[in-house]
Design an enzyme around this catalytic site. Sequence first.
Site, PDB file in Angstrom:
ATOM      1  N   ASP A  40       0.863  -1.177   0.000  1.00 28.37           N
ATOM      2  CA  ASP A  40       0.000   0.000   0.000  1.00 28.37           C
ATOM      3  C   ASP A  40       0.901   1.229   0.000  1.00 28.37           C
ATOM      4  OD1 ASP A  40      -1.681   2.099   0.438  1.00 28.37           O
ATOM      5  OD2 ASP A  40      -2.853   1.122   2.007  1.00 28.37           O
ATOM      6  N   ASN A  74       2.792   3.847 -12.719  1.00 23.21           N
ATOM      7  CA  ASN A  74       1.417   4.124 -13.115  1.00 23.21           C
ATOM      8  C   ASN A  74       0.510   4.437 -11.919  1.00 23.21           C
ATOM      9  OD1 ASN A  74      -1.219   3.607 -14.775  1.00 23.21           O
ATOM     10  ND2 ASN A  74      -1.281   2.108 -13.100  1.00 23.21           N
ATOM     11  N   TYR A 133      -3.734  16.955  -6.314  1.00 20.82           N
ATOM     12  CA  TYR A 133      -3.529  16.008  -7.431  1.00 20.82           C
ATOM     13  C   TYR A 133      -2.799  16.720  -8.572  1.00 20.82           C
ATOM     14  CZ  TYR A 133      -4.704  12.749 -11.230  1.00 20.82           C
ATOM     15  OH  TYR A 133      -4.638  11.874 -12.291  1.00 20.82           O
ATOM     16  N   LYS A 153       0.929  15.810 -10.172  1.00 17.29           N
ATOM     17  CA  LYS A 153       1.102  15.417 -11.575  1.00 17.29           C
ATOM     18  C   LYS A 153       2.060  16.384 -12.286  1.00 17.29           C
ATOM     19  CE  LYS A 153      -1.223  11.623 -11.664  1.00 17.29           C
ATOM     20  NZ  LYS A 153      -0.556  10.356 -11.970  1.00 17.29           N
ATOM     21  N   VAL A 176      -9.447   8.664 -19.385  1.00 18.49           N
ATOM     22  CA  VAL A 176      -9.493   7.280 -19.876  1.00 18.49           C
ATOM     23  C   VAL A 176     -10.558   6.574 -19.029  1.00 18.49           C
ATOM     24  CG1 VAL A 176      -8.187   5.106 -20.014  1.00 18.49           C
ATOM     25  CG2 VAL A 176      -7.046   7.273 -20.538  1.00 18.49           C
ATOM     26  N   SER A 179     -12.044   4.359 -16.515  1.00 12.88           N
ATOM     27  CA  SER A 179     -11.441   3.601 -15.392  1.00 12.88           C
ATOM     28  C   SER A 179     -12.178   3.929 -14.099  1.00 12.88           C
ATOM     29  CB  SER A 179      -9.953   3.949 -15.220  1.00 12.88           C
ATOM     30  OG  SER A 179      -9.810   5.132 -14.458  1.00 12.88           O
TER      31      SER A 179
HETATM   32  N1  LIG Z   1      -8.225   7.316 -15.830  1.00 15.95           N
HETATM   33  C1  LIG Z   1      -8.011   8.560 -16.180  1.00 15.95           C
HETATM   34  O1  LIG Z   1      -8.885   9.265 -16.717  1.00 15.95           O
HETATM   35  C2  LIG Z   1      -6.657   9.180 -15.928  1.00 15.95           C
HETATM   36  C3  LIG Z   1      -6.429  10.472 -16.422  1.00 15.95           C
HETATM   37  C4  LIG Z   1      -5.188  11.029 -16.220  1.00 15.95           C
HETATM   38  C5  LIG Z   1      -4.211  10.338 -15.540  1.00 15.95           C
HETATM   39  N2  LIG Z   1      -4.476   9.087 -15.069  1.00 15.95           N
HETATM   40  C6  LIG Z   1      -3.417   8.396 -14.320  1.00 15.95           C
HETATM   41  O2  LIG Z   1      -3.316   7.068 -14.752  1.00 15.95           O
HETATM   42  C7  LIG Z   1      -2.850   6.241 -13.675  1.00 15.95           C
HETATM   43  C8  LIG Z   1      -3.725   4.999 -13.561  1.00 15.95           C
HETATM   44  O3  LIG Z   1      -5.055   5.407 -13.326  1.00 15.95           O
HETATM   45  P1  LIG Z   1      -6.304   4.434 -13.550  1.00 15.95           P
HETATM   46  O4  LIG Z   1      -7.374   5.318 -14.037  1.00 15.95           O
HETATM   47  O5  LIG Z   1      -5.929   3.249 -14.332  1.00 15.95           O
HETATM   48  O6  LIG Z   1      -6.628   4.016 -12.032  1.00 15.95           O
HETATM   49  P2  LIG Z   1      -7.451   2.770 -11.469  1.00 15.95           P
HETATM   50  O7  LIG Z   1      -8.242   2.106 -12.529  1.00 15.95           O
HETATM   51  O8  LIG Z   1      -8.159   3.297 -10.268  1.00 15.95           O
HETATM   52  O9  LIG Z   1      -6.306   1.744 -11.008  1.00 15.95           O
HETATM   53  C9  LIG Z   1      -5.468   2.068  -9.959  1.00 15.95           C
HETATM   54  C10 LIG Z   1      -4.485   0.940  -9.718  1.00 15.95           C
HETATM   55  O10 LIG Z   1      -3.615   1.346  -8.656  1.00 15.95           O
HETATM   56  C11 LIG Z   1      -3.706   0.439  -7.556  1.00 15.95           C
HETATM   57  N3  LIG Z   1      -3.624   1.239  -6.333  1.00 15.95           N
HETATM   58  C12 LIG Z   1      -4.487   2.177  -5.912  1.00 15.95           C
HETATM   59  N4  LIG Z   1      -4.107   2.672  -4.730  1.00 15.95           N
HETATM   60  C13 LIG Z   1      -2.974   2.025  -4.387  1.00 15.95           C
HETATM   61  C14 LIG Z   1      -2.111   2.081  -3.263  1.00 15.95           C
HETATM   62  N5  LIG Z   1      -2.368   2.888  -2.236  1.00 15.95           N
HETATM   63  N6  LIG Z   1      -1.023   1.290  -3.226  1.00 15.95           N
HETATM   64  C15 LIG Z   1      -0.761   0.419  -4.251  1.00 15.95           C
HETATM   65  N7  LIG Z   1      -1.545   0.326  -5.341  1.00 15.95           N
HETATM   66  C16 LIG Z   1      -2.654   1.109  -5.398  1.00 15.95           C
HETATM   67  C17 LIG Z   1      -5.066  -0.239  -7.734  1.00 15.95           C
HETATM   68  O11 LIG Z   1      -5.102  -1.563  -7.194  1.00 15.95           O
HETATM   69  P3  LIG Z   1      -5.471  -1.853  -5.650  1.00 15.95           P
HETATM   70  O12 LIG Z   1      -6.745  -1.155  -5.391  1.00 15.95           O
HETATM   71  O13 LIG Z   1      -5.505  -3.338  -5.536  1.00 15.95           O
HETATM   72  O14 LIG Z   1      -4.324  -1.305  -4.868  1.00 15.95           O
HETATM   73  C18 LIG Z   1      -5.129  -0.324  -9.258  1.00 15.95           C
HETATM   74  O15 LIG Z   1      -4.362  -1.426  -9.693  1.00 15.95           O
HETATM   75  C19 LIG Z   1      -2.863   7.136 -12.442  1.00 15.95           C
HETATM   76  O16 LIG Z   1      -1.573   7.604 -12.175  1.00 15.95           O
HETATM   77  C20 LIG Z   1      -3.748   8.297 -12.836  1.00 15.95           C
HETATM   78  O17 LIG Z   1      -3.435   9.487 -12.144  1.00 15.95           O
HETATM   79  C21 LIG Z   1      -5.672   8.490 -15.246  1.00 15.95           C
END
Ligand SMILES: NC(=O)c1ccc[n+]([C@@H]2O[C@H](COP(=O)([O-])OP(=O)(O)OC[C@H]3O[C@@H](n4cnc5c(N)ncnc54)[C@H](OP(=O)(O)O)[C@@H]3O)[C@@H](O)[C@H]2O)c1
Length: 347
Positions: A129, A156, A223, A227, A256, A258
Amino acid sequence: MEIRLFSAMDYLDKFVDASSQLVNAYPVAASLILGLGVIGIARFCYRTLSVFLQIFVLPGHSLKRYGAKKGAWALVTGASDGIGKEFAFQLAKAGFNVFLVARNKETLDAAAAEIASKYSVSTKTASIDFAKADDAAYESLSSNFQSLNVGVLVNNVGKSHAMPAYLTDTPKDEIADIVSINVNATLKVTYSVLPGMIQRRRGLILNIGSFAGSVPSPMLATYSGTKAFLSTFSSALGEEVAQHGITVEHVNTYFVVSKLSKIRKASLMIPHPAPYVRSVLAKIGLPCGAAYSRRPNTSTPYWSHAILDYAMTAIDIPTFFISYTHGLHKSIRRRALKKMERESKAQ
Ligand SMILES: NC(=O)c1ccc[n+]([C@@H]2O[C@H](COP(=O)([O-])OP(=O)(O)OC[C@H]3O[C@@H](n4cnc5c(N)ncnc54)[C@H](OP(=O)(O)O)[C@@H]3O)[C@@H](O)[C@H]2O)c1
């Protein structure tokens, strides 16, 4: 209609007359202005063409350069869901063994098993974590991959705010978690992986950033700041390690589909993780939409995100984007609070 056309032609004639009088009166100044105008237009056309070539035509670096199909590992944080999970799958497909890191051991192991059954690569998982990790937890994590030939690191993992809020209305623990996950985890995991990459003179580090880092985002200030850190960190580190054959790339991401974005339906501007990650891996080393943004080592590879980033760079009115984002976040917060109120009444 005819009268309007005639009067428009009339104005045009007058404009041409006045222009030629000015050119005759001040030939040097007029040529200078004309020359500057032509240079400006040519520069814009050249930049636009080069950005579109990068987005739609030119290929990025081959992943073989980083050890694909040569026994190298790809280490992905936040690999059990969303964008990170997709990186793990696509890097395995490209021929990397994959090391998946997140909190939930069960979902990590399920993803690793699926990867191993689909592609003939090795997999490992580690649970941590990043919000709570102390030095011992980081040491234990890095002991898992110290002996591995890590060719690719995808920083990521990320956390955003539960909903937009002014800094003083944001829970203190949410602020601390966002900094720990988005900044400390990136620094500490990179610090563990980098010496091996330097020794092998090969490596790719992808830091997954956000448009919230390039456009300061009111009501998501923490946030947004974390970033922005990724962008500057990547530029500085990229220059440090280029001499060792290592590529560092800050990947600028708009929305994206998610859990983090809370968006379930894809659209022109909001892809699913699969096409998004495909675009990242296909364009390594090409800045695409970030080409003229004065952010070295940043890439905005997904086509619609890239066009938006380039258009924002060309328009170049940061205060407008900040105040637009502020308005947008005020309305998102209003709607989120109303939804919470409805849900609590329904219980
Ligand atoms: N989705 C978007 O629109 C978007 C836009 C801009 C940037 N991003 C960036 O893209 C990246 C991935 O985002 P996502 O949208 O794919 O997120 P997501 O679907 O919420 O996935 C997050 C991942 O991180 C893990 N995680 C969360 N908290 C954690 C912690 N405290 N320790 C270890 N692992 C942890 C989660 O698994 P567990 O819960 O099992 O830990 C999961 O595998 C991030 O850096 C985000 O800022 C996303």
